[in-house]
Design an enzyme around this catalytic site. Structure first.
Site, mmCIF file in Angstrom:
data_model
loop_
_atom_site.group_PDB
_atom_site.id
_atom_site.type_symbol
_atom_site.label_atom_id
_atom_site.label_comp_id
_atom_site.label_asym_id
_atom_site.label_seq_id
_atom_site.Cartn_x
_atom_site.Cartn_y
_atom_site.Cartn_z
ATOM 1 N N ASN A 484 10.067 -17.602 3.080
ATOM 2 C CA ASN A 484 9.983 -18.347 4.330
ATOM 3 C C ASN A 484 10.010 -19.844 4.018
ATOM 4 O O ASN A 484 8.990 -20.464 3.754
ATOM 5 C CB ASN A 484 8.701 -17.981 5.072
ATOM 6 C CG ASN A 484 8.672 -18.551 6.475
ATOM 7 O OD1 ASN A 484 9.297 -19.581 6.739
ATOM 8 N ND2 ASN A 484 7.954 -17.900 7.360
ATOM 9 N N ASP A 485 11.205 -20.392 4.076
ATOM 10 C CA ASP A 485 11.419 -21.806 3.748
ATOM 11 C C ASP A 485 10.524 -22.754 4.531
ATOM 12 O O ASP A 485 10.390 -23.924 4.177
ATOM 13 C CB ASP A 485 12.863 -22.177 4.093
ATOM 14 C CG ASP A 485 13.803 -21.906 2.950
ATOM 15 O OD1 ASP A 485 13.374 -21.993 1.803
ATOM 16 O OD2 ASP A 485 14.974 -21.613 3.230
ATOM 17 N N CYS A 486 10.015 -22.265 5.622
ATOM 18 C CA CYS A 486 9.289 -23.152 6.523
ATOM 19 C C CYS A 486 7.776 -23.045 6.403
ATOM 20 O O CYS A 486 7.049 -23.714 7.144
ATOM 21 C CB CYS A 486 9.725 -22.873 7.962
ATOM 22 S SG CYS A 486 11.471 -23.195 8.179
ATOM 23 N N ASN A 488 5.370 -24.353 4.382
ATOM 24 C CA ASN A 488 5.313 -25.387 3.337
ATOM 25 C C ASN A 488 3.867 -25.804 3.146
ATOM 26 O O ASN A 488 3.383 -26.739 3.779
ATOM 27 C CB ASN A 488 6.174 -26.591 3.744
ATOM 28 C CG ASN A 488 7.500 -26.167 4.357
ATOM 29 O OD1 ASN A 488 7.756 -26.397 5.541
ATOM 30 N ND2 ASN A 488 8.337 -25.529 3.565
ATOM 31 N N GLN A 501 11.477 -29.203 2.969
ATOM 32 C CA GLN A 501 11.808 -28.405 1.798
ATOM 33 C C GLN A 501 11.623 -29.159 0.485
ATOM 34 O O GLN A 501 11.349 -28.558 -0.534
ATOM 35 C CB GLN A 501 13.263 -27.939 1.887
ATOM 36 C CG GLN A 501 13.394 -26.517 2.355
ATOM 37 C CD GLN A 501 13.229 -26.420 3.860
ATOM 38 O OE1 GLN A 501 14.027 -26.951 4.589
ATOM 39 N NE2 GLN A 501 12.204 -25.755 4.316
#
Ligand code: BGC
Ligand code: NOJ
Length: 810
Positions: A484-486, A488, A501
């Site tokens: 899940n790139d989001c 963070n 990112q």
């Protein structure tokens, strides 16, 4: 509402109106030269790399939408029209667009004249063919003009859209045969050893290569001066924006047909061979390429080759059941999308601009899963390319450019799930092909050949990267983000525009991911199997014991009572827990932990999947988290920036829905798995195309979730790991046929609605014809192979060239 229909026999989707709810596109090309084409002839093409080697221009997010493409204008008397309806938008008497496998055919008719344009990239060639068929369907003689039009991109698509102070002065062309062939040679004089050309196999009455002359400075593509005036200006571009347009004067008797072949090609030359004479480019390779396509017979033969190419590829896995929506997805469209995602990764679609992301480390490894059975040799090369962008400590560049195959510095590394996906990709390749030799290939780290080590060593470093990055609870550190790139957890961004990112405002070794832990338990044993088969038992044991340990940690520290937690944040607080205010439950760990087998015996797995049903499921699929975030949570990052119900914030992020489908098969619930499969499967959504909006023949990355303003509306079609994972889910786990190290597992977990089906599966050169008689009970399969009952669910691999009959009763 529908906007067309499936033509399964021809493997086409037939669109009956140019006014689809969004441009519905297709891809041309399968290896090096690619194009995107919409049902309005919009789109562009490129050689290998949509950013660095773009041939034609396209403007994203333009108004009107989908403007710019390969256009044919007809001028008959005062009427100007396009067979693709746009850009002129003169109402047509008939329109049809057939998107097929690697080709599209758009046909329009007006006042008794039918114009059909077939677009495709011939197998093994670096060009597009635009084959035009003109037919006078009236009883009168017809005299009219046909104008072609494309706009050149000055090679680097990003620079082309930004660096105007230079680019308005660099454009150069050469014109041959009175405009029959137009060569685009910007920057050829200096460092580029390539040019492009646009050719037609018929005499022309005029041409244009300067955009302003063709269109008129203040005109759009819908009102080109040259076409409306009926007179080409024979303009020669000097800087500004070079284009290629030819004009043909045509007369057709009643019933008469004319065929034309336009070729939009790309040529690369050896440096020493660049010039014919001073300032004159060497046209020999172009002329040779053109000569292979200069008649209808040759074009037809190439189209035949393309169709045969796909017939062969698709014969590797096919199903025959009573459900044609299922069959057409499995046999045609899902596999086709897997090829496209393999080729494109997340680079070029109508949602991906072609200049952004290149090939993703995790994306490309996952894209392999649905592709590897089609062309294992290409998967092999891809794995080696990806592995060469890994660092010595096992971490990896998150992305690389397809042209240079070099890691992308702008994004760098630090996504701690990345390394494990490499093991999954390698395992999928070996299981498919039996080719263990790939593990001995020497592969560079960070593209530095002097630092080469075996691919098996790369896998070890992937595995150990997790162990070297363990957090306070004994779980894997998340780094910048995991799948899940989001999410963070070390980002803490307060600056508008700062990239979630690439920003880590806090250096933390606390934030942990239960999702990576699930991956570790699922994928680690694949590395153990490989290394054991290479003779290193001690290493295999070490790996298995680490995996066992992690499994325990997940159950102790990663369980929230009714589902798996998602993570621990920078402060060591739970993410995805009933104690949270929002986003109490996330989909990813429920999927991956159960796929890994965690808590299957103890009942945790069932509980987790029941919670998915209760909190995450909705009529359009399974949302990513619930409740959706309604505020920006600085310690979580980008996930909480999206409006509720979209993208990673409680959108139906389709990629991970198949993890739940597979997980349901792991605990033996075929009906649930099937229900989830149908919810996001595009062929089952055809009737709601007006709501869904994207193509009914391919998966979209995201469907707006239950908290969204418009639940059920999809975005980001084509380039998504959804394609690959759904093919894995349906072909390997529901229909239940999957390659393992030593044999083909046949273990269906399929709805009782499909009581009998036949799968033909090619593996390692042999063909398996498998008949499944299905009770829908998810029982252990009873297998009869070649007439003899066997123990277990694995059909041993048969010699290449043989055909094996399998009966499976379940
Ligand atoms: C998107 C992600 C994507 C990421 C990286 C985010 O804005 O929501 O889906 O992976 O950007 O480009
Ligand atoms: C799209 C990215 O390409 C993929 O790598 C990522 O896993 C998903 N978004 C989820 O964030």
């Amino acid at each position: 509402m529908r906007f067309g229909h499936f033509d399964d026999e021809n493997r086409e989707y037939v669109i009956s109106t140019p006014k689809t709810p969004y441009p519905w596109i297709n891809y041309l090309g399968s290896e090096e030269f690619f194009g995107l084409v919409s049902n309005r002839a919009g789109g562009y093409c490129f050689f290998r790399d949509a950013k660095l080697r773009r041939l034609t221009r396209y403007r994203y997010n333009n108004v009107p939408t989908d403007d710019g493409g390969r256009y044919f204008y007809v001028k008959e008397g005062d009427t100007v029209w396009n067979p693709s309806w746009g850009p002129v938008k003169t109402e047509l008497d008939a329109y049809e667009c057939r998107h097929g496998l690697g080709y599209s055919r758009i046909t329009g008719a007006k006042n008794g004249l039918s114009v059909s344009v077939l677009f495709f990239v011939p197998v093994g060639k670096t060009c597009e063919v635009h084959a035009v068929t003109l037919k006078n369907e009236s009883k009168e003689k017809k005299t009219f003009q046909l104008f072609s039009f494309i706009e050149w991109c000055l090679w680097n698509a990003e620079d082309d859209m930004t660096n105007f102070q230079r680019n308005y002065s660099t454009g150069e062309v050469e014109i041959m045969g009175g405009g029959q062939t137009i060569y685009h040679k910007t920057e050829f004089k200096e460092r580029r050893n390539h040019y492009a050309f646009y050719h037609v196999n018929s005499a022309v009455s005029g041409y244009d290569t300067d955009r302003q002359t063709f269109l008129g400075l203040y005109n759009g593509f819908h009102e080109p001066d040259v076409v409306f005036s009926g007179k080409s200006q024979n303009s020669k571009a000097a800087g500004w924006s070079p284009v290629a347009s030819q004009c043909l004067e045509i007369t057709l008797g009643p019933g008469e047909t004319k065929e034309l072949s336009f070729v939009l090609g790309y040529v690369e030359l050896d440096k020493s061979q660049k010039w014919e004479s001073k300032s004159v480019i060497n046209k020999k390779p172009a002329t040779e390429l053109i000569a292979t396509l200069d008649s209808k017979a040759k074009v037809d033969a190439e189209l035949g080759k393309l169709k045969a190419y796909w017939t062969n590829l698709l014969s590797g896995y096919s199903v025959k059941s009573s459900d044609d929506k299922l069959d057409r997805m499995v046999n045609i469209w899902n596999q086709y999308q897997c090829m496209v995602t393999f080729n494109m990764s997340r680079s070029a679609s109508f949602f991906e601009s072609g200049i952004g992301r290149g090939m993703g480390f995790r994306d490309s490894n996952q894209d392999l899963l649905g592709f590897v059975h089609l062309i294992p040799e290409r998967a092999r090369q891809r794995i080696l390319d990806i592995a060469a962008t890994q660092f010595e400590d096992g971490s990896a560049y998150h992305q690389y450019q397809p042209l240079t195959k070099r890691g992308n510095n702008a994004i760098g590394s630090g996504f701690n799930d990345d390394p494990l996906w490499l093991i999954l990709g390698v395992a999928a390749y070996i299981k498919e092909s039996g080719d263990f030799s790939i593990l001995d290939e020497q592969v560079a780290f960070d593209n530095d050949e002097s630092k080469s080590k075996s691919l098996l060593e790369h896998c070890k470093r992937s595995f150990d990267h997790v162990l070297h990055n363990i957090g306070p609870n004994g779980l894997p550190l998340i780094g910048r983000a995991d799948w899940n790139d989001c999410l963070n957890l070390n980002c803490f961004s307060e600056t508008p525009g700062e990239s979630f990112q690439t920003t880590e405002n806090r250096e933390g070794r606390t934030a942990e991911s239960i999702f990576i832990a699930g991956m570790f338990v699922s994928i680690g044993p694949m590395y153990a199997d490989m290394v054991e088969r290479k003779g290193d038992k001690a290493e295999a044991e070490r790996v298995r014991s680490e995996v066992k340990k992690m499994e325990r940690v997940v159950l102790e520290k990663g369980w929230d009572g009714d589902w798996f937690l998602r993570a621990y944040d920078f402060f060591g607080k739970k993410v995805g827990s009933k104690d949270n205010k929002e986003a109490k439950i996330f989909i990813e760990p429920q999927g991956y932990c159960v796929m890994a087998g965690i808590g299957v015996e103890s009942g945790h797995a069932k509980k987790a999947l029941d919670s998915v049903k209760e909190y995450l499921d909705c009529p359009y699929g399974i949302v990513l988290n619930n409740p959706a975030f309604t505020e920006y949570v600085i310690e979580y990052g980008e996930i909480s920036t999206y409006p509720a119900g979209y993208k990673e914030n409680a959108g139906i992020f389709c990629h991970n829905n198949p993890w739940i489908m597979i997980a349901e098969t792991v605990i033996g619930r075929p009906e649930r798995a099937w229900e989830y499969y149908k919810k996001i499967c595009p062929s089952y959504l055809e009737d709601i195309s007006d709501l869904h909006r994207t193509e009914p023949y391919v998966y979209a990355q995201m469907i707006a979730g239950k908290d969204a303003v418009k639940p059920g509306e999809a975005k980001n079609s084509w380039l998504t790991g959804t394609g690959s994972w759904n093919f894995v889910a349906i072909s390997q786990y529901l229909l239940g046929i999957r390659p393992e190290w030593d044999g083909l597992v046949v273990q269906p977990c399929m709805t009782k609605d499909v009581a009998e089906y036949k799968v033909t599966r090619r593996a390692r050169g042999a063909t398996y014809e498998i008949t499944v008689k299905n009770s829908g009970q998810a029982r252990p399969a009873k297998l009869t192979v070649g007439g003899k009952a066997i123990e277990g669910n694995q059909v041993p691999y048969a010699p290449a060239g043989t055909t094996v009959q399998v009966l499976c009763e379940v």
